[in-house]
Write a protein that holds these residues in place. Structure first.
Motif, mmCIF file in Angstrom:
data_model
loop_
_atom_site.group_PDB
_atom_site.id
_atom_site.type_symbol
_atom_site.label_atom_id
_atom_site.label_comp_id
_atom_site.label_asym_id
_atom_site.label_seq_id
_atom_site.Cartn_x
_atom_site.Cartn_y
_atom_site.Cartn_z
ATOM 1 N N ASN A 1 -3.375 2.888 -7.266
ATOM 2 C CA ASN A 1 -2.218 3.435 -7.065
ATOM 3 C C ASN A 1 -2.062 4.665 -7.948
ATOM 4 O O ASN A 1 -0.956 4.733 -8.282
ATOM 5 N N ASN B 1 -6.625 4.561 -4.548
ATOM 6 C CA ASN B 1 -5.938 3.844 -3.764
ATOM 7 C C ASN B 1 -5.853 2.106 -4.715
ATOM 8 O O ASN B 1 -5.116 1.649 -4.417
ATOM 9 N N ARG C 1 -3.649 8.504 2.717
ATOM 10 C CA ARG C 1 -4.511 7.590 2.110
ATOM 11 C C ARG C 1 -5.992 7.794 2.171
ATOM 12 O O ARG C 1 -6.855 7.050 1.527
ATOM 13 N N PHE D 1 1.008 -1.162 -0.101
ATOM 14 C CA PHE D 1 -0.086 0.017 -0.072
ATOM 15 C C PHE D 1 0.909 1.139 0.017
ATOM 16 O O PHE D 1 2.005 1.197 0.256
#
Length: 120
Positions: free
Chosen positions: A76, A73, A53, A30
């Motif tokens: 990415n 997210n 995030r 992540f």
């Protein structure tokens, strides 16, 4: 191997709009904060905008109200929408991300930069 690649720079007249995007690829677990920075000729690299995030944003005073940062997210990616562009926005724009890879070093990763030129 984590890579960040920007796209979308170019030449625009003052008052116009441009969007730059960045995609992070590789074996990524992540990404925490992502951001955009810029460096004009003869000047130091400066922060433009960051996004956590969870979507909390922070902007340089010089771009507040004109630029909008967003991210996906799942993909990415991070995008910077730039409106009401001024000649002083001319710079190489770099994306960054604090990446947690599935293997390798956790830390700040940077793209290679994309040129944004605003003509008067």
């Amino acid at each position: 191997q984590v890579q960040l690649v920007e796209s979308g720079g170019g030449l625009v007249h003052a008052g116009g709009s441009l969007s730059v995007s960045c995609v992070a690829s590789g074996s990524i677990f992540f990404i925490e904060d992502m951001g955009w920075y810029r460096q004009a000729p003869g000047k130091q690299r400066e922060l433009v905008a960051t996004i956590t995030r969870t979507g909390n944003t922070n902007y340089a005073d010089s771009v507040k109200g004109r630029f909008t940062i967003s991210r996906d997210n799942a993909k990415n990616t991070v995008t910077l929408q730039m409106n009401s562009l001024k000649p002083e926005d001319t710079a190489v724009y770099y994306c960054s991300g604090y990446v947690h890879p599935r293997a390798g070093n956790t830390g700040d990763y940077w793209g290679q930069g994309t040129q944004v030129t605003v003509s008067s």
